[in-house]
Design an enzyme around this catalytic site. Sequence first.
Site, PDB file in Angstrom:
ATOM      1  N   ALA A 153      -5.248  -2.047   1.211  1.00  0.00           N
ATOM      2  CA  ALA A 153      -4.940  -3.476   1.438  1.00  0.00           C
ATOM      3  C   ALA A 153      -5.849  -4.065   2.524  1.00  0.00           C
ATOM      4  O   ALA A 153      -7.059  -4.135   2.343  1.00  0.00           O
ATOM      5  CB  ALA A 153      -3.465  -3.653   1.749  1.00  0.00           C
ATOM      6  N   LEU A 155      -6.530  -2.769   5.488  1.00  0.00           N
ATOM      7  CA  LEU A 155      -7.195  -1.777   6.354  1.00  0.00           C
ATOM      8  C   LEU A 155      -8.683  -1.716   6.001  1.00  0.00           C
ATOM      9  O   LEU A 155      -9.030  -1.670   4.822  1.00  0.00           O
ATOM     10  CB  LEU A 155      -6.588  -0.374   6.147  1.00  0.00           C
ATOM     11  CG  LEU A 155      -5.124  -0.177   6.500  1.00  0.00           C
ATOM     12  CD1 LEU A 155      -4.692   1.245   6.143  1.00  0.00           C
ATOM     13  CD2 LEU A 155      -4.889  -0.444   7.977  1.00  0.00           C
ATOM     14  N   GLY A 206      12.991  -1.674  -3.179  1.00  0.00           N
ATOM     15  CA  GLY A 206      11.877  -2.494  -3.637  1.00  0.00           C
ATOM     16  C   GLY A 206      10.524  -1.853  -3.418  1.00  0.00           C
ATOM     17  O   GLY A 206       9.491  -2.522  -3.503  1.00  0.00           O
ATOM     18  N   GLU A 209       7.574  -0.105  -8.506  1.00  0.00           N
ATOM     19  CA  GLU A 209       7.493  -1.077  -9.595  1.00  0.00           C
ATOM     20  C   GLU A 209       8.842  -1.042 -10.320  1.00  0.00           C
ATOM     21  O   GLU A 209       9.603  -0.076 -10.163  1.00  0.00           O
ATOM     22  CB  GLU A 209       6.375  -0.666 -10.564  1.00  0.00           C
ATOM     23  CG  GLU A 209       4.975  -0.709  -9.974  1.00  0.00           C
ATOM     24  CD  GLU A 209       4.524  -2.113  -9.626  1.00  0.00           C
ATOM     25  OE1 GLU A 209       4.896  -3.065 -10.335  1.00  0.00           O
ATOM     26  OE2 GLU A 209       3.812  -2.268  -8.616  1.00  0.00           O
ATOM     27  N   LYS A 224      -7.446   4.185  -6.881  1.00  0.00           N
ATOM     28  CA  LYS A 224      -7.981   4.046  -5.516  1.00  0.00           C
ATOM     29  C   LYS A 224      -8.937   5.200  -5.190  1.00  0.00           C
ATOM     30  O   LYS A 224      -9.982   4.987  -4.569  1.00  0.00           O
ATOM     31  CB  LYS A 224      -6.826   4.006  -4.506  1.00  0.00           C
ATOM     32  CG  LYS A 224      -5.987   2.734  -4.620  1.00  0.00           C
ATOM     33  CD  LYS A 224      -4.761   2.821  -3.725  1.00  0.00           C
ATOM     34  CE  LYS A 224      -3.888   1.593  -3.882  1.00  0.00           C
ATOM     35  NZ  LYS A 224      -2.561   1.764  -3.253  1.00  0.00           N
ATOM     36  N   GLY A 340       1.232  -5.276   1.269  1.00  0.00           N
ATOM     37  CA  GLY A 340       1.795  -6.451   1.943  1.00  0.00           C
ATOM     38  C   GLY A 340       0.925  -7.647   1.616  1.00  0.00           C
ATOM     39  O   GLY A 340      -0.293  -7.575   1.667  1.00  0.00           O
TER      40      GLY A 340
HETATM   41  N1  LIG Z   1       0.793  -6.842  -3.090  1.00  0.00           N
HETATM   42  C1  LIG Z   1       0.090  -6.005  -2.346  1.00  0.00           C
HETATM   43  O1  LIG Z   1       0.501  -5.584  -1.270  1.00  0.00           O
HETATM   44  C2  LIG Z   1      -1.266  -5.555  -2.810  1.00  0.00           C
HETATM   45  C3  LIG Z   1      -2.037  -4.724  -2.002  1.00  0.00           C
HETATM   46  C4  LIG Z   1      -3.337  -4.351  -2.425  1.00  0.00           C
HETATM   47  C5  LIG Z   1      -3.805  -4.804  -3.650  1.00  0.00           C
HETATM   48  N2  LIG Z   1      -2.997  -5.583  -4.432  1.00  0.00           N
HETATM   49  C6  LIG Z   1      -3.510  -6.031  -5.723  1.00  0.00           C
HETATM   50  O2  LIG Z   1      -3.646  -7.442  -5.678  1.00  0.00           O
HETATM   51  C7  LIG Z   1      -3.390  -7.991  -6.963  1.00  0.00           C
HETATM   52  C8  LIG Z   1      -2.303  -9.059  -6.846  1.00  0.00           C
HETATM   53  O3  LIG Z   1      -1.109  -8.467  -6.378  1.00  0.00           O
HETATM   54  P1  LIG Z   1       0.214  -9.373  -6.221  1.00  0.00           P
HETATM   55  O4  LIG Z   1       1.179  -8.528  -5.500  1.00  0.00           O
HETATM   56  O5  LIG Z   1      -0.140 -10.706  -5.707  1.00  0.00           O
HETATM   57  O6  LIG Z   1       0.651  -9.513  -7.759  1.00  0.00           O
HETATM   58  P2  LIG Z   1       1.431 -10.713  -8.444  1.00  0.00           P
HETATM   59  O7  LIG Z   1       2.356 -11.350  -7.472  1.00  0.00           O
HETATM   60  O8  LIG Z   1       1.972 -10.189  -9.722  1.00  0.00           O
HETATM   61  O9  LIG Z   1       0.289 -11.787  -8.749  1.00  0.00           O
HETATM   62  C9  LIG Z   1      -0.590 -11.684  -9.807  1.00  0.00           C
HETATM   63  C10 LIG Z   1      -1.011 -13.095 -10.184  1.00  0.00           C
HETATM   64  O10 LIG Z   1      -1.966 -13.026 -11.213  1.00  0.00           O
HETATM   65  C11 LIG Z   1      -1.665 -14.025 -12.184  1.00  0.00           C
HETATM   66  N3  LIG Z   1      -2.300 -13.623 -13.422  1.00  0.00           N
HETATM   67  C12 LIG Z   1      -1.999 -12.581 -14.228  1.00  0.00           C
HETATM   68  N4  LIG Z   1      -2.856 -12.541 -15.246  1.00  0.00           N
HETATM   69  C13 LIG Z   1      -3.729 -13.559 -15.060  1.00  0.00           C
HETATM   70  C14 LIG Z   1      -4.857 -14.049 -15.777  1.00  0.00           C
HETATM   71  N5  LIG Z   1      -5.266 -13.445 -16.902  1.00  0.00           N
HETATM   72  N6  LIG Z   1      -5.524 -15.127 -15.299  1.00  0.00           N
HETATM   73  C15 LIG Z   1      -5.135 -15.725 -14.163  1.00  0.00           C
HETATM   74  N7  LIG Z   1      -4.060 -15.313 -13.443  1.00  0.00           N
HETATM   75  C16 LIG Z   1      -3.380 -14.254 -13.896  1.00  0.00           C
HETATM   76  C17 LIG Z   1      -0.163 -14.067 -12.198  1.00  0.00           C
HETATM   77  O11 LIG Z   1       0.246 -15.295 -12.756  1.00  0.00           O
HETATM   78  P3  LIG Z   1       1.815 -15.723 -12.791  1.00  0.00           P
HETATM   79  O12 LIG Z   1       2.187 -16.041 -11.353  1.00  0.00           O
HETATM   80  O13 LIG Z   1       1.813 -16.920 -13.603  1.00  0.00           O
HETATM   81  O14 LIG Z   1       2.526 -14.524 -13.369  1.00  0.00           O
HETATM   82  C18 LIG Z   1       0.094 -13.985 -10.707  1.00  0.00           C
HETATM   83  O15 LIG Z   1      -0.084 -15.294 -10.126  1.00  0.00           O
HETATM   84  C19 LIG Z   1      -2.997  -6.817  -7.864  1.00  0.00           C
HETATM   85  O16 LIG Z   1      -4.121  -6.392  -8.581  1.00  0.00           O
HETATM   86  C20 LIG Z   1      -2.556  -5.739  -6.871  1.00  0.00           C
HETATM   87  O17 LIG Z   1      -2.754  -4.425  -7.370  1.00  0.00           O
HETATM   88  C21 LIG Z   1      -1.776  -5.979  -4.040  1.00  0.00           C
END
Ligand SMILES: NC(=O)c1ccc[n+]([C@@H]2O[C@H](COP(=O)([O-])OP(=O)(O)OC[C@H]3O[C@@H](n4cnc5c(N)ncnc54)[C@H](OP(=O)(O)O)[C@@H]3O)[C@@H](O)[C@H]2O)c1
Length: 368
Positions: A153, A155, A206, A209, A224, A340
Amino acid sequence: MSSVKVIHLGVGGVGTALLEQSLSLRPRDAAAISLVAVSDIYAALWSDTGLDRGRLQELVALKAQAKSIADLAGNGDLQGFYQWAEEQVAPGQPPTIVVDTTASDDTLPLLLRAAANGHGVVLANKRPVSASQSVWDALNAGGRLRYEATVGAGLPVLYVLDYLQRTGDSVTAIEGMLSGTLGYLFSRLEAGDSYSGAVSKAREQGYTEPDPRDDLGGMDVARKALILARTVGRRLELSDLPIEALYPQELAGLTVDEFMQRASEVDAAFSARLSQAAAKGEVLRYLAQVDSSGVSIGVRSVPRSSQFGALAGPDNLVSITTARYTEPLAPIRLMGPGAGRSVTGAGVLRDVLDLAQAMRAEGASAPL
Ligand SMILES: NC(=O)c1ccc[n+]([C@@H]2O[C@H](COP(=O)([O-])OP(=O)(O)OC[C@H]3O[C@@H](n4cnc5c(N)ncnc54)[C@H](OP(=O)(O)O)[C@@H]3O)[C@@H](O)[C@H]2O)c1
């Protein structure tokens, strides 16, 4: 010098944090970029001259209510958006960065087009950089790819690997606890929970997944590990990696409820492994290892007092050994939250600002 245009795909948790943070940048940083488009899975907003600050504040407020861009006046459909976006990253267009904070494969064609035409690409989405080696090569071809947030993330893991390599050091091994979910799970096991009890607790809190097998299967850690390995020059595919899943194959085809009901079938095997480790003064950890023998992902028994044995809870830890950082010097260690929204959004934003600065320094010349 004119600002670098930014097209932002995916306004979910991380994407919304990124938007919020980009609304309160210092003036010098704010002047370096111009956000021209945002999209979620349903709709998009775009403007050749940059999105108005008020609209973006409206969007952040809307996302806080779990609504879509489709609920905002003036939005457009994704087909029209992608047509417009492809024109923005055509050869000879002003420098543009495409930011991907989705978890989707659908964004890849636009990312590849941007990279091929000398534009920038910034990712929190692991999927593009853990796709095939040829996709990795294509994304990296123009030297304008940044993907810090895909591992650890916020880091600065990839930043450190980059600086080591640029200064002529050679990375000999990387070991990491790269999953907060699995870190929490193994801490619960160590505290005396059964496997099924620990999985239930992680799910209730939480940490997992909705289907806990998405974490227990090890694929997120494997992606990763692959990204780390490729960052230090290894050429390999996800399918080359041995990945130890934390549930047996016969539980793979079940519904989530059925899996949760039958998870206790795994309790005895885990308890035996824990006892074996404890008899040697060791504990179990789920580790990714990249070294001269290859890349592996799975459960390891490690001394309780070792760097990984001593780490409890959901934090990530990455340990890097190099030609310079070796015994008697300790390896470099980076430890902290590996997930986060806010810390991940900031990791993405730093990449965007660094890349925009580099692109402007190159004279904001037209891309290749
Ligand atoms: N959360 C973390 O702590 C974290 C840490 C490191 C990396 N990541 C990575 O960061 C990314 C986002 O994580 P997140 O937690 O923010 O996930 P999330 O809340 O599910 O957000 C994903 C977003 O992508 C949108 N989306 C999905 N398919 C799409 C497309 N084809 N075109 C445009 N938008 C699209 C979704 O739209 P809708 O809102 O309409 O569903 C949503 O807004 C992921 O790849 C995750 O692995 C997350």
